[in-house]
Design an enzyme around this catalytic site. Sequence first.
Site, short mmCIF file in Angstrom:
data_model
loop_
_atom_site.label_atom_id
_atom_site.label_comp_id
_atom_site.label_asym_id
_atom_site.label_seq_id
_atom_site.Cartn_x
_atom_site.Cartn_y
_atom_site.Cartn_z
N HIS A 18 0.86 -1.20 0.00
CA HIS A 18 0.00 0.00 0.00
C HIS A 18 0.90 1.25 0.00
O HIS A 18 0.94 2.00 0.96
CB HIS A 18 -0.92 -0.01 1.22
N GLN A 76 -0.50 4.96 0.74
CA GLN A 76 -0.82 5.17 2.14
C GLN A 76 0.43 5.50 2.95
O GLN A 76 0.44 6.45 3.75
CB GLN A 76 -1.49 3.92 2.72
N CYS A 121 -4.95 3.93 9.33
CA CYS A 121 -5.17 4.25 7.92
C CYS A 121 -6.65 4.25 7.54
O CYS A 121 -6.99 4.70 6.43
CB CYS A 121 -4.38 3.30 7.03
N ARG A 157 -3.75 11.99 2.31
CA ARG A 157 -3.78 11.12 1.13
C ARG A 157 -3.99 11.96 -0.13
O ARG A 157 -3.39 11.72 -1.17
CB ARG A 157 -4.89 10.08 1.26
#
Length: 306
Positions: free
Chosen positions: A130, A133, A265, A293
Amino acid sequence: MKKDLLTVEELTREDIENILERTGILKEKQKKREPYCPLIGKTLGMFFEKASTRTRVSFEVGIYQLGGQAIFLTPQDMQIGRGESIEDTARVLSRYIDGLLVRTFSQKTVEDMARYTTIPVINGLTDTHHPCQILSDLFTIKEKKGRLDGLKLCYIGDGNNVANSLIEGAGKVGIGLSLACPDGYDPDGDIVKKAKATAGKGRTHMEILRDPLKAAEGADILYTDVWASMGQESEREKRLKAFRSYQINRGLVETAKPDVIVMHCLPAHRGEEITDEVIEGKHSIVLDQAENRLHTQKAIMEILMG
């Protein structure tokens, strides 16, 4: 030659610092409502096999703010859902769009898309990695702490894609990492092996423990994620038992430094991996983390598609 973002591992420290620097600049521009459209006329294809809130909305808003547009794509709406190959799909998409975001289960799907396209491919999440992230998280940590080098991050819970990418990113920027995972739920073995080899050169430390309290001692950052990720719903009851003591709660926060920041997250299962008291408390930066983000992914798109 085109560039992709498939994992954090493939990035150098200079690459990461460049992304974080651009993130700060773009965030400031957005807060001032200063128009900035380097991607005007460009289109981001968004191929989603997994549901999403933050990834979808932040990328759609981000490309729009940069002057471009997004097209949302799912297998059900495309011929790939009826048997067309990734190779043919990727090559055709390359003729229409300027960048491709892929959010899927298998890392191989993202890698195959990148192999056959002539446009930048961005990994929006797989079961193994990820990167968007974690790059956003590094920006948030630096924003709150003023630095990255020398900090201690404690991750509590499942050794999932977030944990894997945290391991890859932490060592590159000088963050020491302690992970507390139940036996049998460790991060990817190859990723851990590489990280320990890097840490063994003396720059940072990286350890996996079974005791959450020990892992949290002296931590500057506490981080957690859900105990059962998408695709693991059938394991939910088993995981609830295994992870019962791997919760960020008041006791765990008090074990860390007085100025510790708490990260998640999202989405969060309140009362499981984190308590309401903590996620709504003074140490929590979860909403700032989610907002960033948008800004970080704008920087990624600007660098790859600009």
